[in-house]
Design a protein around this motif. Structure first.
Motif, mmCIF file in Angstrom:
data_model
loop_
_atom_site.group_PDB
_atom_site.id
_atom_site.type_symbol
_atom_site.label_atom_id
_atom_site.label_comp_id
_atom_site.label_asym_id
_atom_site.label_seq_id
_atom_site.Cartn_x
_atom_site.Cartn_y
_atom_site.Cartn_z
ATOM 1 N N THR A 174 -10.781 -12.681 -4.214
ATOM 2 C CA THR A 174 -9.371 -12.314 -3.057
ATOM 3 C C THR A 174 -8.960 -11.792 -3.767
ATOM 4 O O THR A 174 -7.643 -11.913 -4.702
ATOM 5 C CB THR A 174 -9.528 -13.203 -2.205
ATOM 6 N N ALA A 175 -8.988 -10.085 -3.260
ATOM 7 C CA ALA A 175 -7.459 -9.505 -3.670
ATOM 8 C C ALA A 175 -6.825 -9.253 -2.732
ATOM 9 O O ALA A 175 -7.361 -8.528 -1.266
ATOM 10 C CB ALA A 175 -7.955 -8.163 -4.294
ATOM 11 N N TYR A 176 -5.560 -8.469 -2.219
ATOM 12 C CA TYR A 176 -4.595 -8.525 -1.201
ATOM 13 C C TYR A 176 -3.650 -7.220 -1.802
ATOM 14 O O TYR A 176 -3.310 -6.955 -3.132
ATOM 15 C CB TYR A 176 -3.709 -10.078 -1.241
ATOM 16 N N LEU A 177 -3.305 -6.300 -0.319
ATOM 17 C CA LEU A 177 -2.049 -5.591 -0.086
ATOM 18 C C LEU A 177 -1.175 -6.110 0.887
ATOM 19 O O LEU A 177 -1.783 -5.454 1.656
ATOM 20 C CB LEU A 177 -3.153 -4.339 0.499
ATOM 21 N N GLN A 178 -0.149 -6.197 0.426
ATOM 22 C CA GLN A 178 0.873 -6.393 1.193
ATOM 23 C C GLN A 178 1.821 -5.126 1.297
ATOM 24 O O GLN A 178 2.630 -4.257 0.349
ATOM 25 C CB GLN A 178 2.303 -7.737 0.935
ATOM 26 N N MET A 179 1.745 -4.845 2.796
ATOM 27 C CA MET A 179 2.661 -3.719 2.837
ATOM 28 C C MET A 179 3.217 -3.596 4.408
ATOM 29 O O MET A 179 4.010 -4.478 5.345
ATOM 30 C CB MET A 179 1.456 -2.696 3.674
ATOM 31 N N ASN A 180 4.509 -3.544 3.548
ATOM 32 C CA ASN A 180 6.032 -3.354 4.608
ATOM 33 C C ASN A 180 6.603 -2.004 4.638
ATOM 34 O O ASN A 180 5.763 -1.282 4.355
ATOM 35 C CB ASN A 180 7.025 -4.354 3.233
ATOM 36 N N SER A 181 7.482 -2.369 5.043
ATOM 37 C CA SER A 181 8.180 -1.272 5.440
ATOM 38 C C SER A 181 7.252 0.564 6.104
ATOM 39 O O SER A 181 7.879 1.464 5.383
ATOM 40 C CB SER A 181 9.290 -0.909 4.684
ATOM 41 N N LEU A 182 6.494 -0.350 6.853
ATOM 42 C CA LEU A 182 5.404 0.956 7.248
ATOM 43 C C LEU A 182 5.573 2.108 7.823
ATOM 44 O O LEU A 182 6.710 1.683 8.436
ATOM 45 C CB LEU A 182 4.160 0.414 8.224
ATOM 46 N N LYS A 183 5.300 3.316 7.559
ATOM 47 C CA LYS A 183 5.435 4.680 8.289
ATOM 48 C C LYS A 183 4.278 4.436 8.741
ATOM 49 O O LYS A 183 2.879 5.210 8.605
ATOM 50 C CB LYS A 183 5.727 5.625 7.122
ATOM 51 N N PRO A 184 4.751 5.707 9.741
ATOM 52 C CA PRO A 184 3.141 6.645 10.785
ATOM 53 C C PRO A 184 2.201 6.785 9.657
ATOM 54 O O PRO A 184 1.344 7.050 9.628
ATOM 55 C CB PRO A 184 3.827 7.808 11.414
ATOM 56 N N GLU A 185 2.790 7.455 8.407
ATOM 57 C CA GLU A 185 1.848 8.487 7.480
ATOM 58 C C GLU A 185 1.080 7.491 6.668
ATOM 59 O O GLU A 185 0.192 7.901 5.706
ATOM 60 C CB GLU A 185 2.885 9.148 6.559
ATOM 61 N N ASP A 186 1.521 6.247 7.043
ATOM 62 C CA ASP A 186 0.597 5.403 6.357
ATOM 63 C C ASP A 186 -0.700 5.454 6.834
ATOM 64 O O ASP A 186 -2.014 4.645 6.370
ATOM 65 C CB ASP A 186 1.295 3.931 5.845
ATOM 66 N N THR A 187 -0.978 5.337 8.411
ATOM 67 C CA THR A 187 -2.063 5.586 8.951
ATOM 68 C C THR A 187 -3.373 6.024 8.587
ATOM 69 O O THR A 187 -3.363 7.139 7.901
ATOM 70 C CB THR A 187 -1.862 6.219 10.209
ATOM 71 N N ALA A 188 -3.862 5.197 8.108
ATOM 72 C CA ALA A 188 -5.431 5.514 7.255
ATOM 73 C C ALA A 188 -6.479 4.596 7.607
ATOM 74 O O ALA A 188 -5.682 2.962 7.847
ATOM 75 C CB ALA A 188 -5.426 5.753 6.390
ATOM 76 N N VAL A 189 -7.428 4.583 7.100
ATOM 77 C CA VAL A 189 -8.743 3.608 6.520
ATOM 78 C C VAL A 189 -8.742 3.313 5.513
ATOM 79 O O VAL A 189 -8.780 3.775 4.959
ATOM 80 C CB VAL A 189 -10.361 3.908 7.033
ATOM 81 N N TYR A 190 -8.076 1.718 5.242
ATOM 82 C CA TYR A 190 -7.664 1.039 4.267
ATOM 83 C C TYR A 190 -9.533 0.398 3.342
ATOM 84 O O TYR A 190 -9.240 -0.284 3.764
ATOM 85 C CB TYR A 190 -6.973 0.274 4.007
ATOM 86 N N TYR A 191 -9.207 1.007 1.792
ATOM 87 C CA TYR A 191 -10.992 0.091 1.638
ATOM 88 C C TYR A 191 -10.511 -0.196 -0.141
ATOM 89 O O TYR A 191 -9.362 -0.212 -0.813
ATOM 90 C CB TYR A 191 -11.726 1.687 1.079
ATOM 91 N N CYS A 192 -11.111 -1.343 -0.019
ATOM 92 C CA CYS A 192 -10.838 -1.858 -1.255
ATOM 93 C C CYS A 192 -12.274 -2.149 -2.063
ATOM 94 O O CYS A 192 -12.983 -1.208 -1.818
ATOM 95 C CB CYS A 192 -10.608 -3.509 -1.375
ATOM 96 N N ALA A 193 -11.992 -1.359 -3.520
ATOM 97 C CA ALA A 193 -12.957 -1.357 -4.622
ATOM 98 C C ALA A 193 -12.908 -2.077 -5.573
ATOM 99 O O ALA A 193 -11.618 -2.451 -6.061
ATOM 100 C CB ALA A 193 -12.917 0.177 -4.281
ATOM 101 N N ALA A 194 -14.012 -2.496 -6.291
ATOM 102 C CA ALA A 194 -13.778 -3.056 -7.961
ATOM 103 C C ALA A 194 -14.849 -2.294 -8.578
ATOM 104 O O ALA A 194 -16.115 -0.784 -8.997
ATOM 105 C CB ALA A 194 -14.603 -4.541 -7.333
ATOM 106 N N THR A 195 -13.969 -2.610 -9.983
ATOM 107 C CA THR A 195 -14.506 -1.206 -10.918
ATOM 108 C C THR A 195 -14.774 -2.251 -12.318
ATOM 109 O O THR A 195 -13.444 -3.224 -12.457
ATOM 110 C CB THR A 195 -13.854 0.016 -11.323
#
Length: 124
Positions: free
Chosen positions: A78-99
């Motif tokens: 499992t991979a994680y993305l901890q997002m703090n101090s979020l801003k309206p400009e962070d609004t999006a669909v977030y995708y994880c990917a592997a390579t």
């Protein structure tokens, strides 16, 4: 076949936090570089963060440095993305990917496997 499943998105007020998770099927999770990307309406998919297989090297786009933290648990695949101090400009669909690549890993074209995406909405 490798499958990626994201979770943890949602609606949060500006200044709040969310933690995204990306569960990966397959036996070789530790060999993959994991990346997080996001795509807002009408915009191209953009790089957010990446972490190499060992977990010791991380990369961030400038706009999230100091606010977001990427990590991984190879035992849990499992991979994680901890997002703090979020801003309206962070609004999006977030995708994880592997390579399997270790270079040019900010480019979406370098990634072989993608999750379905999870919506993050930050209200002002």
């Amino acid at each position: 076949q490798v499958q990626l499943v994201e979770s943890g998105g949602g609606l949060v007020q500006a200044g709040g936090s969310l933690r995204l998770s990306c569960a990966v099927s397959g036996r070789t999770f530790g060999s993959y570089t994991m990346g997080w990307f996001r795509q807002a309406p009408g915009k191209e998919r953009e790089f957010v963060a990446a972490i190499k297989g060992s977990g010791g090297t991380t990369y961030y786009t400038d706009s999230v440095k100091g606010r977001f933290t990427i990590s991984r648990d190879n035992a849990k695949s499992t991979a994680y993305l901890q997002m703090n101090s979020l801003k309206p400009e962070d609004t999006a669909v977030y995708y994880c990917a592997a390579t399997g690549a270790v270079a040019l890993i900010s480019r979406p074209s370098r990634y072989d496997y993608w999750g379905q995406g999870t919506q993050v909405t930050v209200s002002s």
